[in-house]
Design a protein around this motif. Sequence first.
Motif, short mmCIF file in Angstrom:
data_model
loop_
_atom_site.label_atom_id
_atom_site.label_comp_id
_atom_site.label_asym_id
_atom_site.label_seq_id
_atom_site.Cartn_x
_atom_site.Cartn_y
_atom_site.Cartn_z
N TYR A 182 4.17 -151.66 -2.30
CA TYR A 182 5.04 -151.17 -1.23
C TYR A 182 6.36 -150.65 -1.81
N CYS A 183 6.93 -151.41 -2.76
CA CYS A 183 8.21 -151.00 -3.34
C CYS A 183 8.08 -149.67 -4.08
N TYR A 184 7.06 -149.56 -4.91
CA TYR A 184 6.88 -148.31 -5.68
C TYR A 184 6.56 -147.15 -4.74
N ASP A 189 7.20 -143.56 -6.49
CA ASP A 189 6.60 -143.70 -7.82
C ASP A 189 5.09 -143.82 -7.59
N ASN A 190 4.47 -142.66 -7.42
CA ASN A 190 3.08 -142.64 -6.93
C ASN A 190 2.09 -143.31 -7.87
N ASP A 191 2.25 -143.11 -9.17
CA ASP A 191 1.30 -143.70 -10.12
C ASP A 191 1.35 -145.23 -10.07
N SER A 192 2.57 -145.77 -10.06
CA SER A 192 2.70 -147.22 -10.02
C SER A 192 2.22 -147.77 -8.68
N GLN A 198 -4.49 -150.36 -5.73
CA GLN A 198 -5.87 -150.53 -6.17
C GLN A 198 -6.10 -151.94 -6.71
N HIS A 199 -5.09 -152.46 -7.41
CA HIS A 199 -5.19 -153.82 -7.92
C HIS A 199 -5.28 -154.82 -6.76
N LEU A 214 -2.92 -146.97 0.97
CA LEU A 214 -3.49 -146.24 -0.18
C LEU A 214 -4.10 -144.92 0.27
N ALA A 215 -4.77 -144.93 1.42
CA ALA A 215 -5.34 -143.68 1.95
C ALA A 215 -4.24 -142.67 2.24
N ASN A 216 -3.15 -143.11 2.83
CA ASN A 216 -2.02 -142.21 3.12
C ASN A 216 -1.40 -141.66 1.83
#
Length: 258
Positions: A182-184, A189-192, A198-199, A214-216
């Motif tokens: 949520y923070c990233y 910070d899309n990659d993080s 996913q984790h 995650l879908a959004n």
Amino acid sequence: MGIGFWIRFWYINISMRKIIIVVASLLVLITGQVCSQEQDPVIQLNTLMQSFRYSEAIALADFYLIKDSTRSDFLLIKGRALSSLFRYKEAITTLKKSIRSDSTDITVLNELVNVYRQWGDPLSAIETCRKLINLFPDNRYFNLQLANICYNIKDYHAAIGVLLPLYRSDTSDFYGVKQLAYCYDELKDNDSAMFFYQHALRIIPFEPIVTGKLANLFIRLNEVNTAYYLTALFLKQDPGNLPILKINAYCNYLIQDY
């Protein structure tokens, strides 16, 4: 009077005496329990709290505090009662009095954090929470509470600073992992964000809120097909989930529009 009368009289007396002894014993037991409870102020106060009789609990706590104004247990219960009546400022003052007598009382400090949050004073909540963490650095609950307060005031960098060490110590904690995502996500910070979303889903597959976020994120990254596949996979497990149905329908619309 015949001998039969006296025999019956004797047996009746014996029965009556047994009844009297039993009743007297019960009265002594009940009276002893009542007196014992009356002599324990904390039991009385907790009974009032459990019955949601907060005003009475405050009045009784004040009565006992006249005799001993430093009793932290009385002050804690009074503070909780005041907070339950939304009298947050008075609750804070009361809990601070308790802290003066024992600045390491984690129960009172934790209660003070909660009241500060309810009162709308996140900075004081953070300061008090840091005191708790200084006392117990490895306590996950206190650290997660600090991270949540930072997140709620949109200090995402500070929240990440608290959450990352927790993640390194336990990568299987779903709550901490999703909070990092949520923070990233908020920091773009899309990659993080994607990594931690996913984790989180590897820990609890098909968790609806994380799946939706995650879908959004995939949609924002123009990976609409991936978002559609993710939501379609989720709907096989939970076909009636309205938020995911909406995202899935939106993905379907975007794919057709393309």
